[in-house]
Motif scaffolding. Structure first.
Motif, PDB file in Angstrom:
ATOM      1  N   THR A 132     -39.788 110.718  47.041  1.00 53.77           N
ATOM      2  CA  THR A 132     -40.301 111.411  48.224  1.00 53.77           C
ATOM      3  C   THR A 132     -40.114 112.915  48.115  1.00 53.77           C
ATOM      4  N   ALA A 133     -39.124 113.301  47.349  1.00 53.42           N
ATOM      5  CA  ALA A 133     -38.882 114.739  47.188  1.00 53.42           C
ATOM      6  C   ALA A 133     -40.113 115.440  46.642  1.00 53.42           C
ATOM      7  N   PHE A 134     -40.853 114.700  45.794  1.00 50.71           N
ATOM      8  CA  PHE A 134     -41.993 115.353  45.154  1.00 50.71           C
ATOM      9  C   PHE A 134     -43.264 115.283  45.989  1.00 50.71           C
ATOM     10  N   GLN A 135     -43.217 114.414  47.025  1.00 48.21           N
ATOM     11  CA  GLN A 135     -44.412 114.297  47.849  1.00 48.21           C
ATOM     12  C   GLN A 135     -44.463 115.465  48.811  1.00 48.21           C
ATOM     13  N   GLY A 136     -45.669 115.832  49.153  1.00 50.81           N
ATOM     14  CA  GLY A 136     -45.812 116.878  50.145  1.00 50.81           C
ATOM     15  C   GLY A 136     -45.692 118.277  49.561  1.00 50.81           C
ATOM     16  N   THR A 137     -45.534 118.409  48.264  1.00 51.12           N
ATOM     17  CA  THR A 137     -45.634 119.755  47.696  1.00 51.12           C
ATOM     18  C   THR A 137     -46.957 119.866  46.951  1.00 51.12           C
ATOM     19  N   MET A 138     -47.555 121.021  47.047  1.00 48.76           N
ATOM     20  CA  MET A 138     -48.850 121.217  46.398  1.00 48.76           C
ATOM     21  C   MET A 138     -48.697 121.404  44.901  1.00 48.76           C
ATOM     22  N   TYR A 139     -47.477 121.597  44.487  1.00 50.70           N
ATOM     23  CA  TYR A 139     -47.292 121.919  43.068  1.00 50.70           C
ATOM     24  C   TYR A 139     -47.261 120.697  42.176  1.00 50.70           C
TER      25      TYR A 139
END
Lengths: 592, 371, 376
Positions: free
Chosen positions: C71-78
């Motif tokens: 989930t840490a990686f979700q929601g970032t555009m990068y």
């Protein structure tokens, strides 16, 4: 004449260029001469004699290695700009801006020479009329025919009356009509404005008009004097002989010119053969050579003297092998009754609304020399390009050896040879490399290729290591010929092959052609040397895309009427002028 | 068989002539091969995003043990070079404006005191953003130094440690990324131009007509024109490859044969484009300018400097007709990843399609371009 | 010759050059269309900032704590995270070139997380090292963020003291790469149009034999050079205007220095690059060589060595000195300062002075190649 009236004074001029393979080429080898003001002066000499180098020095764009050169009282090495402000110079290949129109090119040079607007109007009118370019003022210079470009170059040079006019072979590729007009205008400038002119030329009739002639050879001045004084040298050696009926003049000419111990030179002319005999030729042997044909004396001309001078000079050095030895004729005999090799019916080519070739028809038989003559821009080159398959025809039918080369299989092209008007070989390659490439492209290889290269190299006296782009104009033309003949084609298309090459080389060239034709090769050729039309079996005269006359040289001369002096040059001028006058008339009628 | 030999002999003589025309003059030879060597060396050193020298200035108003310790760590990296020690905040603008320093550290007077008392101690870092990439990298580096400093203070939070491994390029050097790409990119520039000028030069000098009246077929002319250009391109590629392999010591992971198969296909596609331009142009100037017009977008849309994936959708689609994108991809992947034919097969397809369209088009245009 | 002679000849020659330029559409294609294409490409197509990087997450530990990593990686555009069933699968995808990185969450992750020293493995695809470095930063950042959120939720107090970095990026606060690429684009366009358009002008006249006729007229070599420069200066100025308009209104790059100075400096550089093209043309006297030289001396150096993309501060000293020799480098420095930092009298004077010297030297060098002689 006082010293002050000399426009050019040269003393011991030398110029060495680094040649191929590191050996230096002595373009000028101690030239000293004085050119008088207010007259026409001619430089004549074979290709590579150093004429262009000398004229470039006079124009201040080449510096002599040694010697002193004064032009209009200024030192050419130190005050080149001063000279350039006062002279007009036409290089051998006048650099027109091909993307600019005719008018824009003229305007540019008028502006650069500071010609005022008032002077300009009158001058332009005269130049455009003289060069017959008035119709084309808005056409880009690149779209003009080769000869018209040359005329435009001359017009650009003549936009003003300079203190000295320097012309480097101004009439190369220019048709007889324009040549006549061109010289009229130069003559007029000399008469009216006491213009000083120095001109190099390959036409002896042009040199004949000059007050003083310098004959150059291998960077040296061989002889100089008035045309009359030079002519003296050939006095008593000139003659004319007519072959019996049914024998072409060129066959007799070929026999004569091959007999180098007795004959200096021979050319066909008006159905007869003009010749120069060797001064030491025994009369008995000469009569034997002529096989009892009666020979008459004729007045000597400058060309006779020139040929004599050069042949003598050559003989002193080494004997150049006669061309005929090197071109063994194929064992095919002329037969006149088979189907024509080239058939052209109602051929038309238009570029936009301009008709370059208008419904042209002719046939060429096997083993024939067919001459296509006509003023610049008459459509000769366009016709050639269509025949060679380089350009599609707008309409009409054409056949070369039974095929349309545009759609024929590639091998069919191996049977033709093509020498284009403009030098079209690889300039940065050497003579040998060019020959090797084209030989390979025509499918020659191995010993066959080597033998052919050797043959054409010696036939045209080409230096194999010379870089072809750096050779004098005449030698480039020879190389182009050598390439055209390399693969021993059945049909040869030659577009002004002799433009800009000296009389000596032209004789050798025509000797080759006649030998080829005897072997069954068919030749289609264009030329502006009207005396060369005499070598042809049949000729066509074309103007504005139309064929005006078609037949043997004799028939064409007769069509023109005998009132014009009877030689081909005047016949040509008469036919074209008649047709143009009629054209104007019918044009006027249509308008009315 | 005899026919085939004749065919090949004719093509051979054309190839020979083309090579002579290209290489006969020493100046032309120099221009075709020296730059490849020189540029690969220059760009090998010059094309780098890696920070090696960050000149910085410091305004230390605290002058305590903590700031000295921190600065010592900074200087200890070998990357940060202290150029100036400032005495007044007014000087900050000066050193940045004049490019004297990329970064200025401003340590407030209460830095030492706050640290000692377990409070947060702000440390101001001012970066020159005229090149924001460099500035960003320097900032990130600074951040990691501060983090490790904090850790040494015993304030490490119980976060997650990232254990990094990097495939294909262990130290993540930009040179490893850029240099293999240059094998394709640098040679394409000149090869494209050679091909584009080859027919145009003959048209301008009038020799093309002379060529067209010989029995050479368009196919033979095409091969004869394409092969020498491809050969020059491959020699250039080889020079660059040798520099990369033996000067910069970047190890080749894949097969050298596959590398060359890729380069050959790529160069062939580029030459096809060049010859098509050439067959369309009437003058050398046109051929050259149209080539230049094409080269810029080809380079920019190849992924040389910026990854294709970062581009907008439309442009990503456009890159499918860019041989450099695929040529570069093959070279990079074979070189660095050791990719096999199966891995890069998809990259070959667009190249083959481009070559299959442009080469016959050029051959057709030789005879049908209206003059 | 009088001064009016000079004026008349200049006018005639300039008119000729303008006509020749306008008659060949390829000139306008490179002179006007190429800059527009470049502006659009740079503005919209190129970005050094990595977005949507494909990253595979391999979950060897399936506990809820470990899932938080994803989930840490979700929601970032990068980062575009995706699951991978096993390390083998992920490695296969990486080899196929489909991944920028693999994040491996080991079996003992949650156990060690409880002890406070959890580790994840990050495998980067180093083929594109720039992307890889950025991805490393994003992954680290995302994990740290997640840890922070977690500790917040758990009610832990944030750790006490320590140094807090307060970064400020001057001139480009948001660190947008467009801001420095667009001024650099001006340099690139001036370099390209300059070198490409003029590099054939003299060589063409040598090859076509037009100079021989032109030499033997009252024309002076300097007039030839100036008349060849004039029409292309006009084209260059149009390009410059397009660049400035695009920079200001399309990409909204601030212009903090004086517009007049920008125009002046661009004009100077334009003359330098045009004269450079002419010089190449005159020295080679050969269109083939001239075009190759133009390509080699303009495009790659301006792009690679002028500090446009790669910062000259990062390169070895020797390369840096070579870069300093290029006029493009000086113009690049100046224009970035004028755009982003503002007027800096000392720098403006210095760089403009250097450009002026280059311009004068090159114009006279080009003039020398047109000495009226056929001797080499």
């Amino acid at each position: 004449m006082t010293e002050a009236a000399a426009t050019i004074v040269a003393e011991g001029l030398r110029k060495v260029f680094p040649g191929p393979g590191g050996k230096p080429v002595h373009a000028l080898d101690g030239v000293s001469l004085t050119v008088r003001a207010g007259e026409l002066t001619a430089l004549v000499g074979p290709d590579g004699a150093g004429k262009s180098t000398l004229l470039r020095m006079v124009a201040g764009i080449l510096a002599p290695d040694e010697g002193r050169l004064q032009v209009l009282g200024m030192d050419a090495a130190k005050d080149a700009q001063g000279i350039q402000d006062r002279i007009s110079y036409m290089p051998q290949r006048f650099g027109l801006y091909e993307d600019l129109s005719v008018q824009e090119n003229l305007d540019l040079y008028a502006d650069l020479h500071g010609v005022s607007q008032e002077q300009r109007q009158q001058r332009f009118q005269r130049l455009l009329a003289m060069t017959d370019l008035a119709r084309f003022t808005s056409r880009p210079a690149g779209k003009l025919s080769g000869g018209m470009k040359q005329k435009l170059g001359l017009a650009c040079t003549l936009v003003r009356s300079p203190d000295l006019l320097v012309l480097d072979e101004p009439s190369v590729g220019v048709d007889p009509l324009s040549r006549r007009d061109l010289w009229e205008i130069v003559q007029q400038l000399v008469d009216d404005e006491q213009l000083s002119v120095i001109v190099s030329t390959a036409y002896m009739d042009e040199a004949e008009r000059c007050a003083q002639v310098f004959v150059m050879h291998q960077g040296k001045v061989l002889a100089d004097g008035t045309p009359a004084a030079l002519r003296e040298r050939a006095r008593g050696l000139t003659g004319i002989v007519t072959p019996p009926d049914g024998v072409p003049a060129r066959d007799l000419q070929a026999r004569l010119i091959d007999a180098t111990e007795l004959i200096v030179d021979a050319v066909p002319s008006g159905g007869s053969v003009r010749f120069i005999r060797q001064p030491d030729a025994a009369p008995g042997k000469l009569a034997e050579l002529l096989q009892g044909l009666p020979a008459h004396g004729r007045p000597e001309e400058l060309e006779d003297a020139f040929m004599l001078l050069l042949r003598q000079h050559h003989a002193e050095q080494e004997d150049a092998p006669p061309a005929s030895d090197l071109m063994p004729p194929k064992a095919v005999l002329r037969s006149r009754d088979e189907k024509p090799v080239i058939i052209v019916r109602d051929l038309v080519r238009r570029f936009g609304d301009f008709t370059a070739v208008a419904s042209t028809s002719f046939d060429v038989r096997r083993g024939e020399i067919f001459g296509l003559l006509g003023p610049n821009g008459a459509g000769k080159t366009t016709t050639f390009r269509m025949l060679c398959g380089l350009l599609p025809a707008t309409s009409g039918h054409l056949e070369v050896a039974g095929l349309d080369l545009r759609t024929a299989r590639a091998q069919a092209r191996g049977r033709i040879g093509y020498v284009s008007q403009k030098f079209a070989l690889y300039g940065n390659l050497s003579v040998h490399e060019n020959l090797q490439f084209f030989g390979g492209a025509y499918g020659l290889r191995g010993t066959a290729l080597r033998a052919r290269i050797k043959a054409v190299q010696s036939q045209f006296q080409l230096d194999p290591v010379a870089v072809s782009g750096d050779m004098p104009g005449g030698y480039k033309q020879r190389l182009a010929m050598a390439v055209g003949l390399l693969h021993e084609p059945d049909i040869l298309f030659l577009d002004e092959p002799t433009s800009g090459i000296d009389p000596l080389a032209r004789r050798s060239f025509w000797r080759t052609i006649t030998a080829l034709v005897q072997g069954g090769v068919t030749v289609v050729i264009t030329t502006h040397f009207m005396e060369e039309a005499e070598y042809c079996d049949r000729i066509a005269i074309q103007d504005a895309g139309r064929v005006l006359a078609l037949g043997t040289p004799k028939e064409v001369r007769e069509q023109a009427g005998t009132a014009h002096g009877g030689d081909m040059n005047s016949a040509f001028i008469a036919i074209v002028e008649q047709a143009r006058a009629q054209g104007h008339q019918s044009g006027a009628e249509k308008v009315a | 068989m005899g026919k085939l030999i004749a065919f090949l002999a004719q093509v051979g003589s054309l190839c020979r002539k083309e090579l002579l025309a290209l290489l006969k003059e020493p100046s032309s030879r120099a221009i075709l091969f020296a730059p490849a060597l020189l540029q690969s060396l220059l760009f090998g050193y010059g094309a780098t995003y890696d920070l090696n020298h960050v000149p910085y200035a410091v305004l230390d108003q605290s002058r305590g043990a903590a700031s000295i310790e921190l600065l010592a760590r900074l200087d200890g990296t070998g990357v940060f070079e202290r150029k100036h020690t400032l005495v007044s905040p007014r000087q900050i603008a000066e050193v940045i404006d004049d490019n004297e320093a990329l970064m200025v550290l401003s340590i407030p007077a209460d830095f030492e005191r706050r640290l000692a008392s377990g409070q947060q101690a702000p440390l101001q870092v001012i970066l020159d953003g005229r090149n924001s990439t460099t500035a960003g990298t320097a900032g990130a580096y600074m951040g990691s130094i501060v983090a490790s400093y904090n850790q040494s203070l015993g304030n490490a939070s119980g976060g997650v440690t990232v254990e990094r491994r990097s495939w294909f390029n262990p130290n993540l050097e930009a040179r490893w990324n850029i240099m293999p790409a240059l094998i394709a990119a640098l040679s394409m520039l000149q090869t494209l131009l050679i091909a584009a000028l080859s027919v145009a030069r003959e048209r301008e000098q009038g020799t093309f007509d002379q060529l067209l009246v010989t029995p050479l077929t368009p196919m033979q002319i095409l091969i004869g024109k394409a092969l020498p250009a491809i050969a020059v391109g491959l020699v250039q590629s080889t020079l660059i490859f040798l520099v990369i392999r033996f000067w910069f010591h970047i190890p080749l992971m894949g097969s050298v044969w596959l590398l060359y198969l890729g380069l050959f296909t790529f160069t062939g596609a580029s030459v096809g484009i060049g010859l098509s331009i050439s067959a369309l142009s009437l003058t050398m100037q046109q051929a050259m300018l149209y080539t230049f017009f094409l080269i810029m977008p080809l380079m920019l849309l190849s992924g040389l400097l910026t990854p294709v994936r970062n581009m907008p959708e439309v442009l990503q689609v456009a890159t499918y007709v860019n041989p450099l994108r695929f040529g570069m991809s093959i070279v990079r992947r074979v070189y660095l990843e050791g990719a096999g034919l199966a891995d890069v097969a998809t990259d070959f397809i667009p190249l083959l399609v481009i070559a299959a369209v442009t080469l016959p088009l050029a051959a057709w245009l030789f005879r049908h371009r209206l003059s | 010759m009088s001064r009016s002679g000079f004026a008349q000849r200049m006018l005639a020659l300039t008119r000729k050059e303008v006509r020749q330029m306008l008659r060949d559409r390829s000139n306008l294609a490179v002179g006007l269309l190429l800059p527009i294409a470049l502006i659009l490409l740079f503005g919209y197509g190129l970005s050094l900032d990595v977005e949507h990087s494909p990253v595979a997450v391999v979950m060897e530990d399936t506990s809820p704590t470990a899932r938080e990593v994803f989930t840490a990686f979700q929601g970032t555009m990068y980062i575009d995270p995706s699951w991978a069933g096993s390390m083998q699968e992920a490695e296969r995808r990486m080899l196929a070139g489909d991944l920028d990185a693999i994040v491996r969450v080991p079996v003992d992750f949650s156990r060690r997380a409880a002890q406070g020293d959890a580790t994840v493995q990050l495998v980067l695809n180093g083929v594109n090292s720039t992307t890889a470095t950025s991805v490393e930063g994003y992954v680290g950042g995302a994990l740290a963020n997640q840890a922070l959120k977690q500790s917040d939720r758990m009610g832990d107090k944030p750790d006490g003291g320590g140094v807090v970095l307060q970064q400020r990026m001057w001139f480009n606060e948001a660190g947008i790469s467009t801001w420095y690429l667009v001024p650099g684009l001006l340099v690139l366009i001036m370099t390209l149009t300059g070198a490409f358009l003029t590099s054939l002008l003299i060589a063409r006249e040598w090859e076509r034999g037009t100079l021989e006729s032109l030499f033997v007229t009252p024309v002076r070599p300097l007039e030839l050079v100036l008349s060849k420069l004039a029409p292309y200066v006009a084209i260059g100025l149009i390009d410059m205007a397009m660049c400035l308009v695009a920079a200001r209104w399309l990409f909204e790059v601030p212009i903090r220095g004086s517009l007049l100075l920008i125009v002046l400096a661009s004009f100077l550089y334009l003359v330098v690059s045009l004269a450079m093209g002419l010089f190449i043309s005159g020295v080679t006297r050969n269109q083939f060589q001239a075009s190759q030289m133009a390509l080699l001396t303009s495009f790659m150096p301006a792009m690679m060595l002028s500090g446009f993309v790669f910062d000259l501060r990062n390169v070895p000293v020797v390369i840096r000195y070579i870069g300093e020799v290029l006029p493009a480098t000086h113009f690049m420095n100046l224009i970035k300062t004028l755009f982003l930092a503002g007027n800096n009298a000392a720098q403006v004077l210095q760089e403009c002075g250097i450009l002026l010297v280059y311009g004068v030297v090159l114009v006279f060098a080009a003039k020398r190649t047109l000495r009226k002689t056929l001797d080499r």
